[in-house]
Design an enzyme around this catalytic site. Structure first.
Site, PDB file in Angstrom:
ATOM      1  N   HIS A 304       0.857  -1.186   0.000  1.00 25.62           N
ATOM      2  CA  HIS A 304       0.000   0.000   0.000  1.00 25.62           C
ATOM      3  C   HIS A 304       0.891   1.234   0.000  1.00 25.62           C
ATOM      4  O   HIS A 304       1.946   1.249   0.623  1.00 25.62           O
ATOM      5  CB  HIS A 304      -0.896   0.012   1.251  1.00 25.62           C
ATOM      6  CG  HIS A 304      -2.052   0.934   1.119  1.00 25.62           C
ATOM      7  ND1 HIS A 304      -1.961   2.269   1.417  1.00 25.62           N
ATOM      8  CD2 HIS A 304      -3.313   0.713   0.669  1.00 25.62           C
ATOM      9  CE1 HIS A 304      -3.133   2.833   1.183  1.00 25.62           C
ATOM     10  NE2 HIS A 304      -3.964   1.918   0.714  1.00 25.62           N
ATOM     11  N   ASP A 361      -7.953  -5.475   0.192  1.00 25.92           N
ATOM     12  CA  ASP A 361      -8.438  -6.362  -0.871  1.00 25.92           C
ATOM     13  C   ASP A 361      -8.004  -7.810  -0.698  1.00 25.92           C
ATOM     14  O   ASP A 361      -8.503  -8.685  -1.401  1.00 25.92           O
ATOM     15  CB  ASP A 361      -7.943  -5.858  -2.239  1.00 25.92           C
ATOM     16  CG  ASP A 361      -8.535  -4.508  -2.580  1.00 25.92           C
ATOM     17  OD1 ASP A 361      -9.742  -4.345  -2.386  1.00 25.92           O
ATOM     18  OD2 ASP A 361      -7.785  -3.624  -3.030  1.00 25.92           O
TER      19      ASP A 361
END
Ligand code: ACO
Length: 426
Positions: A304, A361
Site C-alpha cells: 500500500h 483487498d
C-alpha cells in the site's frame, strides 16, 4: 507563531509557510514556488504531494490508524451501519435519531431507477464488465435526474440519488447480465438487506435474509467508505475542480477504482488465488515469483502507498472471512491459500524490508464469494462502499474557498522546435 521552511535555490533563500494538521502532519506550502523561483516540483505518483487539506479522514500509515471524522473505523465497524457512516462522512457528525430516520426515508424515496434506463442495461453486450456499465450509467444519471447547480438543495438531491440508486443499478446490472428479471427495492428492508434481496431474490425461490450477512455487508461497506486522497478520490476531486457535476465526478471515480492496482485488486486477488490452486505452484514458488523483478507478477492484495504496517481494514476483513464462512457452514479453500501466502510473505525478508502487508483487498473477496457475489461484481461492491467518501471529498473540494482547478505542470522532454515537413517530402 507561524512556522516556515527555508529553501536555498541557486544561492538565494526562500521561506515557505508550514501547514500543520490536527495530528501533527506537516507540509510546506509551495503554491508560490514557481512564481518566486521559476522552479516546479517533480513527484511522480504524488507520494510526497498533499493536494488539499481535509477534515474527513485521518490515516497513519506507520501505525495502521484509520478514522472517519475522528472516529476509529473499528468502532464504526462494530457499532454503526453503512447508512449512518455515510451520514457521518458527508455531514461531519453522527446523526441523531431524527436525522438518521430522515435519511433512511429519503434513501427509500430515491431508490427507484427510471424505467428507461433498463434499455441501456439491456443493450450492453452480456460480457461487459459491470464497472464499465456502472461508470457509464452513473454519468447518465445527470440526464435522468438533472441537477442544475451546486446549491445545497441540488447537491442533497444528487447525493441521495447516488447513494440509493447505485445499489439498485448495480443489482439491476447483475440480474440483466444473466437474463433475469429485475427485483425492485422494498420499503421495509434496510439499505444492505435491500441490496442482497435485489441481487438474489427469485419468484420461485424467495431469498431468505440472514441478519448476520446483512451485518457483514454493513461492515464490508463501512470499511470501504473513505480512504482520503487515493487514486479514485483524487480523480473525483480533480473532475470536481473543473466544476463538473457530482454524477460526472463519481463516474470518473468509478473508472479510476476499476484498475487492478486500486479497487480492481479485490477481483485480481481471487483470480490469483484460483490460479495458484489450479497451477499447482507451491506457496514459496509464488512468493519467489512476486519477488522476481524480471516477472510482472505481484502479490495482489499486498502493499500500500500509505500503510507500512498491517492495513487495519484487512485485520477486520480477515476475521470476517472466518465469521461469515462459519455462519454459512461453508469452507473456502482459497482462504487457506490466502492465509498460507500471508504467513510465508510476512516472514520473508523482501516483504519485511519493503513493509508489504495485506491490504483491504486481500481478504475481502473471500467474504464476497461467501455471500454469493459474482467475481466480476467485486469492484462494484467496493464502489458502492466508497461512494459516501467520494461525495464528501467532492463536496469539500467544491466548497473550499481557496479551491482552484487542478492543473499540474510538467517538465517537457520531447523534441525541440521542429518544422513541419509536407507529406510528399516525407
Ligand atoms: N508484490 C511484490 N512486490 C511489491 C508489491 C507486491 N504486491 N507491492 C509493492 N512491491 C514492491 C515493488 O516492486 C517495489 O519494489 P522496489 O522498491 O524494489 O522497486 C516496492 O515494493 C515499492 O512498491 P511501489 O510499487 O513503488 O509502491 P507504490 O506505493 O507505488 O504502490 C501498490 C502501491 C500499487 C498498492 C503496490 O503495493 C501494488 O501493486 N500492490 C498490489 C496491488 C494491490 O493490492 N492494490 C490494492 C491497493 S489497496 C487499494 O487501492 C484499495
Amino acid at each position: 507563531m507561524s512556522e516556515f521552511v527555508k529553501v536555498i535555490i541557486e544561492g538565494k533563500t526562500y521561506e515557505f509557510p508550514v501547514i500543520i494538521g490536527t495530528e501533527g502532519e506537516k507540509a510546506f506550502d509551495i503554491s508560490q514556488l514557481r512564481k518566486l523561483t521559476g522552479y516546479i516540483t517533480h513527484d511522480p505518483g504524488f507520494g510526497s504531494t498533499g493536494c488539499c487539506t481535509s477534515a474527513i479522514t485521518f490515516m497513519d500509515g506507520e501505525k495502521g490508524i484509520l478514522r472517519y471524522r475522528g472516529i476509529p473505523v473499528d468502532q464504526l465497524a462494530e457499532h454503526s451501519t453503512f447508512v449512518e457512516t455515510a451520514y457521518l462522512l458527508i455531514n461531519g457528525h453522527l446523526p441523531n435519531h431524527e436525522q438518521l430516520t430522515n435519511m433512511r426515508v429519503l434513501l427509500n424515496d430515491s431508490s427507484m431507477v427510471h424505467e428507461d434506463m433498463k434499455i441501456f442495461y439491456q443493450n450492453f453486450p452480456r460480457n461487459t464488465h459491470p464497472m464499465g456499465i456502472l461508470s457509464a450509467m452513473v454519468n447518465a444519471l445527470k440526464s435522468f435526474y438533472p441537477a442544475y447547480d451546486n446549491t445545497e438543495e441540488e447537491v442533497t438531491k444528487m447525493t441521495l440519488n447516488l447513494i440509493s440508486k447505485i445499489r439498485t443499478m448495480s443489482a439491476m446490472s447483475y440480474r440483466m447480465s444473466r437474463g433475469h428479471m429485475v427485483i425492485y427495492p422494498r420499503p421495509d428492508y434496510s439499505y444492505c438487506a435491500n441490496f442482497l434481496n435485489m441481487m438474489f431474490d427469485n419468484p420461485v425461490k424467495p431469498y431468505k435474509l440472514d441478519e448476520d450477512l446483512v451485518k457483514a455487508l454493513n461492515v464490508f461497506w463501512i470499511l470501504h467508505a473513505d480512504h482520503e486522497q487515493n487514486c479514485s478520490t483524487t480523480a473525483v476531486r480533480v473532475v470536481g475542480s473543473g466544476k463538473a457535476n457530482l454524477y460526472a465526478a463519481i463516474s470518473a471515480g468509478i473508472a479510476a477504482l476499476w484498475g487492478p492496482l486500486h479497487g480492481g485488486a479485490n477481483q485480481a486477488v481471487i483470480e490469483m488465488l484460483t490460479n495458484i490452486q489450479q497451477s499447482g505452484y507451491s506457496i514459496p514458488q509464488v512468493i519467489e515469483k512476486a519477488k522476481d523483478k524480471s516477472d510482472d507478477f505481484r502479490l495482489m492484495g499486498f502493499g500500500h502507498r500509505v500503510y507500512k504496517t498491517y492495513d487495519p481494514r484487512a485485520k477486520i476483513m480477515k476475521k470476517m472471512c472466518d465469521a461469515v464462512l462459519g455462519k454459512l457452514k461453508k469452507k473456502d479453500p482459497l482462504l487457506d491459500t490466502a492465509k498460507k501466502l500471508e504467513e510465508v510473505a510476512l516472514t520473508d525478508s523482501y516483504f519485511i524490508e519493503k513493509n508489504l502487508y495485506p491490504n483491504v483487498d486481500f481478504y475481502s473477496g473471500i467474504v464476497l464469494r461467501a455471500m454469493g457475489i459474482p467475481l466480476n461484481m467485486f469492484t462494484v461492491m467496493f464502489a458502492i462502499g466508497r461512494l459516501p467518501g467520494w461525495i464528501a471529498q467532492w463536496q469539500e473540494g467544491v466548497e473550499d474557498p481557496n479551491g482552484k482547478i487542478c492543473r499540474p505542470r510538467q517538465i517537457y522532454t520531447g523534441a525541440g522546435l521542429t518544422n513541419y515537413v509536407p507529406l510528399e517530402e516525407r
